[in-house]
Design a protein around this motif. Structure first.
Motif, mmCIF file in Angstrom:
data_model
loop_
_atom_site.group_PDB
_atom_site.id
_atom_site.type_symbol
_atom_site.label_atom_id
_atom_site.label_comp_id
_atom_site.label_asym_id
_atom_site.label_seq_id
_atom_site.Cartn_x
_atom_site.Cartn_y
_atom_site.Cartn_z
ATOM 1 N N THR A 3 -4.180 1.362 5.134
ATOM 2 C CA THR A 3 -4.650 1.269 3.881
ATOM 3 C C THR A 3 -4.059 1.874 2.714
ATOM 4 O O THR A 3 -3.456 3.091 2.969
ATOM 5 C CB THR A 3 -6.266 1.717 3.992
ATOM 6 N N ASP A 4 -4.525 1.594 1.349
ATOM 7 C CA ASP A 4 -3.744 2.485 0.281
ATOM 8 C C ASP A 4 -4.441 3.630 0.122
ATOM 9 O O ASP A 4 -5.626 3.947 0.543
ATOM 10 C CB ASP A 4 -4.205 1.334 -1.173
ATOM 11 N N TYR A 16 5.396 6.722 1.271
ATOM 12 C CA TYR A 16 5.994 5.581 1.504
ATOM 13 C C TYR A 16 5.222 4.265 0.970
ATOM 14 O O TYR A 16 4.043 4.422 1.198
ATOM 15 C CB TYR A 16 6.380 5.184 2.803
ATOM 16 N N GLU A 17 6.160 3.264 0.230
ATOM 17 C CA GLU A 17 5.128 2.067 0.075
ATOM 18 C C GLU A 17 5.634 0.984 1.175
ATOM 19 O O GLU A 17 6.650 0.552 1.396
ATOM 20 C CB GLU A 17 5.655 1.490 -1.597
ATOM 21 N N LEU A 18 4.437 0.505 1.712
ATOM 22 C CA LEU A 18 4.584 -0.671 2.780
ATOM 23 C C LEU A 18 3.789 -1.711 2.615
ATOM 24 O O LEU A 18 2.973 -1.792 1.425
ATOM 25 C CB LEU A 18 4.306 0.094 4.264
ATOM 26 N N LYS A 19 3.981 -2.765 3.329
ATOM 27 C CA LYS A 19 3.081 -4.086 3.159
ATOM 28 C C LYS A 19 1.622 -3.688 3.742
ATOM 29 O O LYS A 19 1.383 -2.922 4.370
ATOM 30 C CB LYS A 19 3.800 -4.914 4.111
ATOM 31 N N VAL A 35 0.930 -1.113 0.161
ATOM 32 C CA VAL A 35 0.041 -0.187 -0.021
ATOM 33 C C VAL A 35 0.919 1.221 0.079
ATOM 34 O O VAL A 35 2.039 1.258 0.487
ATOM 35 C CB VAL A 35 -0.819 0.041 1.242
ATOM 36 N N ALA A 36 0.277 2.346 -0.456
ATOM 37 C CA ALA A 36 1.216 3.589 -0.565
ATOM 38 C C ALA A 36 0.462 4.566 0.473
ATOM 39 O O ALA A 36 -0.903 4.590 0.478
ATOM 40 C CB ALA A 36 0.957 4.137 -2.050
ATOM 41 N N ILE A 37 1.321 5.058 1.221
ATOM 42 C CA ILE A 37 0.834 5.953 2.464
ATOM 43 C C ILE A 37 1.579 7.146 2.317
ATOM 44 O O ILE A 37 2.660 7.168 1.694
ATOM 45 C CB ILE A 37 0.719 5.311 3.944
ATOM 46 N N ARG A 65 1.180 -1.769 10.464
ATOM 47 C CA ARG A 65 0.474 -0.704 10.883
ATOM 48 C C ARG A 65 1.071 0.728 11.139
ATOM 49 O O ARG A 65 1.924 0.745 10.244
ATOM 50 C CB ARG A 65 0.432 -1.329 12.202
ATOM 51 N N VAL A 66 0.187 1.516 11.796
ATOM 52 C CA VAL A 66 0.748 2.879 11.375
ATOM 53 C C VAL A 66 2.141 3.035 12.091
ATOM 54 O O VAL A 66 3.031 3.887 11.862
ATOM 55 C CB VAL A 66 -0.149 3.959 12.185
#
Length: 210
Positions: free
Chosen positions: A113-114, A79-82, A65-67, A86-87
């Motif tokens: 979430t994305d 950032y791109e994370l799994k 997901v991108a946050i 979590r936050v």
């Protein structure tokens, strides 16, 4: 016995040709079956490989997901994370919180979430409180339809950019100043930032609060 010998002498060529034809035909049939089996097995392997690659690709695409994390962090940004992170993982990716960050207002266990935007507030920041006001003459002259003031100490970049006179660059400068110097004591403190002159700050007072 003599008759058999005579028959053999007479028809030996035909018999040999029949035997040779039978051997060649049998070899051809056997070889064809082996080739068909080999082709079938090869196609099965290729199909399985393509299916596996497709599943892996789909899993990879759905697994991240991108946050966008902002506020009191050392390295705000996208950032791109799994997908199951979590936050707290997003906070680590952004270099961790600033010394004056208020993590009590942040749910670090919330799943990402994305396209999620995460804002880490500074200590003492309170939620933005909108209060309805009558549009002033200055608002009408500047074609502004804003009916509520935005708290300068808690506003996000998106909220700041909604105000006439604050561009993306100026919003970034405000957030940077807030991170480096703490909360604004008054709207007039904006004059300490390059690009905010006295006239600009005077107009922004109709849209900002402390």
């Amino acid at each position: 016995m003599q008759q058999l010998s005579e028959l053999w002498i007479k028809y030996r060529i035909q018999v040999l040709m029949i035997v040779i034809a039978a051997v060649v035909g049998g070899y051809w049939i056997l070889n064809k079956n082996n080739n068909d089996a080999l082709i079938s097995n090869t196609n099965a392997v290729l199909t399985s490989s393509e299916t596996g690659s497709s599943l892996t690709s789909t899993t990879t695409m759905k697994g991240t997901v991108a946050i966008d994390i902002k506020g009191a962090v050392k390295m705000p940004g996208v950032y791109e994370l799994k997908a199951d992170d979590r936050v707290n993982e997003a906070l680590k990716a952004a270099g961790g919180p600033l010394p004056n960050a208020d993590l009590r207002q942040v749910n670090l266990a919330k799943q990402l979430t994305d396209q999620q935007m995460i804002y880490i507030p500074l200590q003492g920041e309170t939620p933005v409180v909108s209060s309805s006001t009558e549009p002033s003459a200055a608002n009408n002259e500047n074609d502004s339809d804003s009916s509520a003031k935005i708290n300068l100490n808690t506003a996000t970049k998106e909220q700041l950019c909604q105000i006439t006179g604050i561009s993306d660059k100026k919003a970034d400068l405000i957030l940077q100043y807030r991170q480096e110097h703490g909360q604004f004591k008054s709207v007039d403190e904006l004059k300490e930032i390059n690009g905010f002159g006295e006239k600009t700050v005077a107009k922004l007072k109709d849209h900002l609060s402390i």
